[in-house]
Design a protein around this motif. Structure first.
Motif, PDB file in Angstrom:
ATOM      1  N   VAL A   1     -97.327  -5.678 -31.272  1.00  8.54           N
ATOM      2  CA  VAL A   1     -97.924  -4.560 -30.639  1.00  8.54           C
ATOM      3  C   VAL A   1     -98.879  -3.684 -31.603  1.00  8.54           C
ATOM      4  O   VAL A   1     -99.788  -3.396 -31.603  1.00  8.54           O
ATOM      5  CB  VAL A   1     -96.975  -3.874 -29.623  1.00  8.54           C
TER       6      VAL A   1
ATOM      7  N   GLU B   1     -92.773 -10.506 -30.333  1.00  7.79           N
ATOM      8  CA  GLU B   1     -92.059  -9.558 -30.010  1.00  7.79           C
ATOM      9  C   GLU B   1     -91.177 -10.206 -29.389  1.00  7.79           C
ATOM     10  O   GLU B   1     -91.089 -11.115 -28.585  1.00  7.79           O
ATOM     11  CB  GLU B   1     -92.868  -8.525 -29.439  1.00  7.79           C
TER      12      GLU B   1
ATOM     13  N   TYR C   1     -91.089  -3.466 -26.020  1.00  6.12           N
ATOM     14  CA  TYR C   1     -92.736  -3.795 -26.040  1.00  6.12           C
ATOM     15  C   TYR C   1     -93.395  -3.821 -24.814  1.00  6.12           C
ATOM     16  O   TYR C   1     -94.629  -3.303 -24.598  1.00  6.12           O
ATOM     17  CB  TYR C   1     -92.974  -5.285 -26.604  1.00  6.12           C
TER      18      TYR C   1
END
Lengths: 161, 202
Positions: A29, A110, A116
């Protein structure tokens, strides 16, 4: 001779396309956010999808068409797969070899969904497909948890310009 | 006058939003009456001895939901006899997604190891009331006196791919907390799942 050259070019193109289609980079991210910032005035359309999500797979051609029709505009499509990292070689790459996507494909690097999902957007419940529209230069960020048609993509992109 | 109008619009907006998003933790649940795969209807009140319920929105076609079926079966084995039965509701509109019709549910049930009711939701009425958005999407309910309230909303655990060494069993922990007279912590989680299929509203 010309015919032969043509054939070689065609073959080379096929091979190149094939090679390009196989590239899937991992992205966090943070790395996505860095790209949005570095992109300045570019609008990023980030589609979250997975090979196991059939409406996502059905929706991908809309993004492909949008990418082709807007290739000269400051807009970049990122197809971010949320398939498990362990499925990259077994599912994601074989899928891409089959469908030949031209937009850039990334795999979300992730694992903590509690973290996330909210970082991408607090509006995201986690349901797929989902798409994020970002233009850092204009400080625009919009998130929608739905399937888009080509026309809807064009409409939302124009509203962000 | 204008501010009054604005205020009423705001209130209307909030109400509409609340309806759209469905139940929140703490909300009182309205009973439903839906058809099970054996053609018999099931309600929350079909379980007079229940202390609560594990309502799971799940379906035939979503790989994430199917990947969790063994863990759903384990939840029923663990908690069904302790007063927290599992009830699964299919939230998808069969006209919007092939393979989700009542007959498909019956077929799926036969082939699976599911050990709890699997209900259809015609018109997605209960799905919308709960605010189920994806499969699997779990609502743990707690019965207090006459009310049934939402105690936990979210994922079964944080291990969709069945390979997380530090798995947290959210639903299991939530029900254990309720049985110990405590509130679940966390009461709400998010997870990636298949979107609930509805006809396009365009």
């Amino acid at each position: 001779m010309l015919l032969k050259l043509g054939l070689y070019t065609a073959l080379l193109n096929t091979l190149l396309l094939h090679a390009m289609a196989q590239q899937v980079s991992l992205v966090t991210v943070d790395e996505l956010e860095h790209r949005f910032t570095a992109g300045g005035d570019t609008t990023y359309i980030v589609n979250f999808w997975a090979t196991w999500c059939s409406p996502c797979v059905d929706e991908l051609p809309q993004f492909e068409k949008f990418g082709v029709t807007h290739k000269d505009e400051p807009v970049k499509i990122l197809l971010v797969s949320v398939d498990a990292r362990s499925k990259l070689r077994t599912n994601v790459i074989p899928f891409m070899q089959k469908v030949q996507l031209h937009n850039e494909v990334l795999l979300l690097n992730e694992t903590n969904q509690q973290e996330y999902i909210d970082r991408i957007s607090p509006e995201w419940s986690g349901s797929l497909p989902a798409t994020l529209f970002v233009n850092k230069g204009k400080q625009l960020r919009r998130f929608q948890e739905k399937e888009f048609t080509y026309d809807q993509l064009v409409t939302i992109y124009r509203s962000l310009k | 006058m204008r501010s009054l109008l604005m205020l009423s619009l705001l209130v209307l907006g909030i109400t509409a939003h609340a309806q759209e998003t469905g139940y929140q933790v703490g909300d009182v649940v309205t009973d439903f009456n839906l058809k099970n795969i054996d053609n018999k209807n099931i309600s929350l009140s079909s379980y007079p001895d229940a202390k609560g319920y594990i309502v799971i929105f799940g379906c035939n076609t979503c790989p994430v939901s199917r990947g969790y079926e063994n863990r759903m079966v384990a939840l029923q084995q663990q908690f069904g006899t302790k007063g927290y039965p599992v009830i699964m509701i299919n939230p998808n509109d069969p006209e919007a997604q092939q393979g989700e019709a009542f007959e498909d549910m019956q077929q799926h049930y036969k082939k699976s190891s599911l050990n709890f009711p699997y209900l259809e939701d015609p018109g997605q009425v209960v799905t919308r009331r709960f605010g189920a958005l994806r499969t699997p999407h779990v609502f743990v309910l707690q019965k207090n006196n006459k009310d049934v309230k939402v105690a936990y909303i979210g994922a079964i655990d944080n291990d969709p791919d069945n390979d997380n060494g530090s798995r947290i069993n959210y639903v299991q922990n939530a029900v254990n907390a309720l049985m110990a007279g405590k509130q679940p912590e966390p009461p709400f989680t998010k997870a990636v799942g298949c979107g609930v299929k509805s006809k396009r509203s365009s």
